[in-house]
Design an enzyme around this catalytic site. Sequence first.
Site, PDB file in Angstrom:
ATOM      1  N   ALA A 103       2.249  -2.222  -5.427  1.00 44.48           N
ATOM      2  CA  ALA A 103       3.481  -3.011  -5.226  1.00 44.48           C
ATOM      3  C   ALA A 103       3.591  -3.516  -3.790  1.00 44.48           C
ATOM      4  O   ALA A 103       3.161  -2.824  -2.879  1.00 44.48           O
ATOM      5  CB  ALA A 103       4.697  -2.145  -5.551  1.00 44.48           C
ATOM      6  N   PRO A 104       4.102  -4.706  -3.570  1.00 49.63           N
ATOM      7  CA  PRO A 104       4.722  -5.606  -4.557  1.00 49.63           C
ATOM      8  C   PRO A 104       3.734  -6.396  -5.416  1.00 49.63           C
ATOM      9  O   PRO A 104       4.144  -7.040  -6.360  1.00 49.63           O
ATOM     10  CB  PRO A 104       5.544  -6.553  -3.678  1.00 49.63           C
ATOM     11  CG  PRO A 104       4.861  -6.532  -2.345  1.00 49.63           C
ATOM     12  CD  PRO A 104       4.269  -5.170  -2.189  1.00 49.63           C
ATOM     13  N   GLY A 105       2.443  -6.358  -5.095  1.00 54.33           N
ATOM     14  CA  GLY A 105       1.478  -6.942  -6.028  1.00 54.33           C
ATOM     15  C   GLY A 105       0.715  -8.150  -5.513  1.00 54.33           C
ATOM     16  O   GLY A 105       0.004  -8.798  -6.284  1.00 54.33           O
ATOM     17  N   ASN A 106       0.829  -8.451  -4.225  1.00 51.03           N
ATOM     18  CA  ASN A 106       0.097  -9.616  -3.711  1.00 51.03           C
ATOM     19  C   ASN A 106      -1.407  -9.451  -3.885  1.00 51.03           C
ATOM     20  O   ASN A 106      -2.094 -10.356  -4.387  1.00 51.03           O
ATOM     21  CB  ASN A 106       0.406  -9.824  -2.221  1.00 51.03           C
ATOM     22  CG  ASN A 106       1.782 -10.409  -2.018  1.00 51.03           C
ATOM     23  OD1 ASN A 106       2.327 -11.024  -2.930  1.00 51.03           O
ATOM     24  ND2 ASN A 106       2.348 -10.200  -0.858  1.00 51.03           N
ATOM     25  N   LYS A 107      -1.904  -8.294  -3.469  1.00 49.43           N
ATOM     26  CA  LYS A 107      -3.362  -8.091  -3.563  1.00 49.43           C
ATOM     27  C   LYS A 107      -3.789  -7.906  -5.015  1.00 49.43           C
ATOM     28  O   LYS A 107      -4.883  -8.312  -5.401  1.00 49.43           O
ATOM     29  CB  LYS A 107      -3.794  -6.910  -2.693  1.00 49.43           C
ATOM     30  CG  LYS A 107      -3.580  -7.176  -1.220  1.00 49.43           C
ATOM     31  CD  LYS A 107      -3.953  -6.017  -0.350  1.00 49.43           C
ATOM     32  CE  LYS A 107      -3.424  -6.176   1.060  1.00 49.43           C
ATOM     33  NZ  LYS A 107      -1.954  -6.039   1.203  1.00 49.43           N
ATOM     34  N   CYS A 138      -1.947  -2.439   7.436  1.00 42.79           N
ATOM     35  CA  CYS A 138      -1.371  -3.445   8.331  1.00 42.79           C
ATOM     36  C   CYS A 138      -0.904  -2.725   9.591  1.00 42.79           C
ATOM     37  O   CYS A 138       0.183  -2.947  10.093  1.00 42.79           O
ATOM     38  CB  CYS A 138      -0.245  -4.235   7.660  1.00 42.79           C
ATOM     39  SG  CYS A 138       1.032  -3.235   6.924  1.00 42.79           S
ATOM     40  N   GLU A 176       1.149   2.296  -9.068  1.00 41.13           N
ATOM     41  CA  GLU A 176       2.263   2.279  -8.108  1.00 41.13           C
ATOM     42  C   GLU A 176       3.125   3.495  -8.424  1.00 41.13           C
ATOM     43  O   GLU A 176       3.569   3.666  -9.549  1.00 41.13           O
ATOM     44  CB  GLU A 176       3.075   0.983  -8.209  1.00 41.13           C
ATOM     45  CG  GLU A 176       4.342   0.953  -7.364  1.00 41.13           C
ATOM     46  CD  GLU A 176       4.140   1.316  -5.887  1.00 41.13           C
ATOM     47  OE1 GLU A 176       3.276   0.717  -5.234  1.00 41.13           O
ATOM     48  OE2 GLU A 176       4.840   2.237  -5.408  1.00 41.13           O
ATOM     49  N   ASP A 218       1.203   8.304  -9.502  1.00 42.79           N
ATOM     50  CA  ASP A 218       0.636   8.606  -8.188  1.00 42.79           C
ATOM     51  C   ASP A 218      -0.881   8.635  -8.345  1.00 42.79           C
ATOM     52  O   ASP A 218      -1.417   9.446  -9.115  1.00 42.79           O
ATOM     53  CB  ASP A 218       1.190   9.977  -7.748  1.00 42.79           C
ATOM     54  CG  ASP A 218       0.700  10.377  -6.366  1.00 42.79           C
ATOM     55  OD1 ASP A 218      -0.375   9.902  -5.945  1.00 42.79           O
ATOM     56  OD2 ASP A 218       1.390  11.184  -5.722  1.00 42.79           O
TER      57      ASP A 218
HETATM   58  C1  LIG Z   1       1.266  -1.176   1.676  1.00 46.48           C
HETATM   59  S1  LIG Z   1       2.028  -1.123   0.133  1.00 46.48           S
HETATM   60  C2  LIG Z   1       0.888  -1.988  -0.885  1.00 46.48           C
HETATM   61  C3  LIG Z   1       1.015  -3.492  -0.799  1.00 46.48           C
HETATM   62  C4  LIG Z   1       0.235  -4.176  -1.889  1.00 46.48           C
HETATM   63  N1  LIG Z   1      -1.164  -3.809  -1.850  1.00 46.48           N
HETATM   64  C5  LIG Z   1       0.360  -5.689  -1.784  1.00 46.48           C
HETATM   65  O1  LIG Z   1      -0.529  -6.317  -1.214  1.00 46.48           O
HETATM   66  O2  LIG Z   1       1.336  -6.239  -2.270  1.00 46.48           O
HETATM   67  C6  LIG Z   1       1.717   0.503  -0.378  1.00 46.48           C
HETATM   68  C7  LIG Z   1       2.265   0.814  -1.758  1.00 46.48           C
HETATM   69  O3  LIG Z   1       1.593   1.967  -2.239  1.00 46.48           O
HETATM   70  C8  LIG Z   1       2.519   2.792  -2.901  1.00 46.48           C
HETATM   71  N2  LIG Z   1       1.931   4.146  -2.867  1.00 46.48           N
HETATM   72  C9  LIG Z   1       1.869   4.976  -1.819  1.00 46.48           C
HETATM   73  N3  LIG Z   1       1.222   6.095  -2.162  1.00 46.48           N
HETATM   74  C10 LIG Z   1       0.844   5.966  -3.443  1.00 46.48           C
HETATM   75  C11 LIG Z   1       0.130   6.798  -4.349  1.00 46.48           C
HETATM   76  N4  LIG Z   1      -0.299   8.006  -3.982  1.00 46.48           N
HETATM   77  N5  LIG Z   1      -0.100   6.333  -5.595  1.00 46.48           N
HETATM   78  C12 LIG Z   1       0.350   5.111  -5.967  1.00 46.48           C
HETATM   79  N6  LIG Z   1       1.067   4.289  -5.151  1.00 46.48           N
HETATM   80  C13 LIG Z   1       1.293   4.709  -3.908  1.00 46.48           C
HETATM   81  C14 LIG Z   1       3.787   2.620  -2.110  1.00 46.48           C
HETATM   82  O4  LIG Z   1       4.921   2.967  -2.895  1.00 46.48           O
HETATM   83  C15 LIG Z   1       3.734   1.151  -1.776  1.00 46.48           C
HETATM   84  O5  LIG Z   1       4.364   0.387  -2.768  1.00 46.48           O
END
Ligand SMILES: C[S@@+](CC[C@H](N)C(=O)[O-])C[C@H]1O[C@@H](n2cnc3c(N)ncnc32)[C@H](O)[C@@H]1O
Length: 459
Positions: free
Chosen positions: A230-234, A357, A252, A279
């Site tokens: 999330a939010p899902g860009n990648k 980032c 997510e 997770d």
């Molecule tokens: C930096 S953001 C990701 C942004 C996403 N890759 C994008 O480009 O839109 C990190 C995300 O990973 C989720 N997250 C963190 N630890 C996690 C885990 N152990 N399992 C699944 N999701 C996790 C967080 O809730 C957050 O939404």
Amino acid sequence: MNFYLEAAKVLDSLDARKGSIKGLLGTVVAKDRKRTAALVIETLKFKSVLTEVISQAKLLKEENKKIKSPNLALLLVHDLLLARGIQAGDGPIKQAILRHRTRLSAELQKIKIKRGVKDAKDLAISGDPRAEHIPRYARVNTLLWNSSDAIDYFLARGFVLSGPFESHTGFGKDAHVPDLLQFAPRTLFHEDDAYLSGKIILQDKASCFPAIVLNPPSTETATVIDATSAPGNKTSHLSALMGGKGTLYAFERDFKRFSTLKHMLSSARCQNVQPVNADFLTIDPSDTRFAGATHILLDPSCSGSGIVNRLDYLVETDAENEIETSDRLNKLAAFQLSMIKHAMKFPAVQRIVYSTCSIHAAENEHVVQQALASDEAVANSFQLAPKEDVLPTWPRRGLPSEMNAPESAESLIRCSPGEDGTNGFFVSCFVKRTKDPTKKRKNTSSENPPRKKKRRQKQ
Ligand SMILES: C[S@@+](CC[C@H](N)C(=O)[O-])C[C@H]1O[C@@H](n2cnc3c(N)ncnc32)[C@H](O)[C@@H]1O
């Protein structure tokens, strides 16, 4: 007065470092959010001036029975002196402020004279100047559109192919990321049809690197994982690079963010994505659904220190914050490392991209270094992908001084906030070492049949 009290709570939470401006405003009830955001942001722009005015006018000292919250005073004095007046019914707090109106105005006037400005608006702190050097990026969603049609569309809307910095209507193609367009930094898209229909996705250039470096397969049998979606860009970028084929599992763990992810995937029509609200660390790598994954993207939570944000620039940092940061960084780094190590356990995985980032080596080079030395990397023969597989035309690489083998920093990508026309970013790519073909040849040669020998030795 409730509206001001709610806004004061946001400022209190910011002072207590309970979240970012954007994050905390997101918790305000939807109907009041826009108005609260405007008041909070405007007040923060004038915070140092308003604090000085309130202090010189002795407002809090003289009205300490009526006004208990300094942040509430900031908001009310902001509206009194710099907006259309206090927007609340009469009451003891409003009256307390109004009693000091003349003194407060006089103190503001003194500051204007001292700083040589005519208009009080010129006392505002401006946003992060680095933001002016970062184009507004729009990635063409190739699941729905192509770059050539996108360019025609924007030309027809009055944009000019002159690059993002020539004028406010200038735009151009990005040199490193296919299907990425660059616009002037302040270009707004929230009412644009192409944006609303999912044909373009607003995504910073550096944040497009991970999916490109992962280079997922585009076949019907492909299995790919985005571990932190999330939010899902990648995720939507990966889906597009896969041409909508195969299966992309998008994990997510946060339920609210999972809803955002599903919304984004549906708007971008990513039909090969299976979102999973779980997770990633609890996922069994031998689970038959995921065991065939050959490519994994890891973009876990990080400090976000590379993000050039007009809003967070409004919040001051201090030495105490720095100390807090170092403790926080260690915790984040431990979590990030655990994610990489877990990804390395998936039996079929060949390629893992880890990105942040963040600008801190603690979350970047150091995490990579520890991952390479981990039991998981050694047992499964992971190494860094060579530079030629990791966007070789991008000039800024990892920090050699932070790596045990300084030359391995060439395998890593860094983006410097503002300087590279992007936010601050880091990308690394682990690949499974393939068996040495020369050894294989030797082993199968008739002069040296080692297989039997080896077996005998084992017995
Ligand atoms: C930096 S953001 C990701 C942004 C996403 N890759 C994008 O480009 O839109 C990190 C995300 O990973 C989720 N997250 C963190 N630890 C996690 C885990 N152990 N399992 C699944 N999701 C996790 C967080 O809730 C957050 O939404």
